[in-house]
Design an enzyme around this catalytic site. Sequence first.
Site, PDB file in Angstrom:
ATOM      1  N   CYS A   1       0.866  -1.175   0.000  1.00  0.00           N
ATOM      2  CA  CYS A   1       0.000   0.000   0.000  1.00  0.00           C
ATOM      3  C   CYS A   1       0.907   1.231   0.000  1.00  0.00           C
ATOM      4  O   CYS A   1       2.040   1.158  -0.464  1.00  0.00           O
ATOM      5  CB  CYS A   1      -0.955  -0.015   1.201  1.00  0.00           C
ATOM      6  SG  CYS A   1      -0.131   0.111   2.798  1.00  0.00           S
ATOM      7  N   ARG A   2       0.436   2.321   0.540  1.00  0.00           N
ATOM      8  CA  ARG A   2       1.240   3.541   0.562  1.00  0.00           C
ATOM      9  C   ARG A   2       2.385   3.443   1.561  1.00  0.00           C
ATOM     10  O   ARG A   2       3.528   3.725   1.237  1.00  0.00           O
ATOM     11  CB  ARG A   2       0.337   4.740   0.895  1.00  0.00           C
ATOM     12  CG  ARG A   2       1.064   6.066   0.879  1.00  0.00           C
ATOM     13  CD  ARG A   2       0.073   7.225   1.085  1.00  0.00           C
ATOM     14  NE  ARG A   2       0.803   8.478   1.226  1.00  0.00           N
ATOM     15  CZ  ARG A   2       1.232   8.954   2.392  1.00  0.00           C
ATOM     16  NH1 ARG A   2       1.018   8.281   3.507  1.00  0.00           N
ATOM     17  NH2 ARG A   2       1.880  10.099   2.445  1.00  0.00           N
TER      18      ARG A   2
END
Length: 102
Positions: A66-67
């Site tokens: 993810c981020r």
Amino acid sequence: MADLLQEEWVDKLENDNNSFILDVRTPEEVDQGQIPDAANLNIYLGAEFLEELNKLDKSKNYYVYCRSGQRSRQACAIMNSIGIPNAYNLMGGILEWNGDII
């Protein structure tokens, strides 16, 4: 589930002929760039996210990011709970990614 640093994640991925890269970010985040060959499944979809996870091949090895590594860690735990044994979280997420982005 395993939390892996980028080097470990990449080494494992490169030597895995049964791999699947899963990006659990939002579509807006994906528009900013994505690791090549990744499929996107937004973790914020809630029940729909779980439904889509249940459609995945449980025999594959999933490389999840993810981020920043928090949502992907949560996604890996969910995957393990529904019978997907091999889910590898990219610690630091795409923010700390030093490889190619498309």
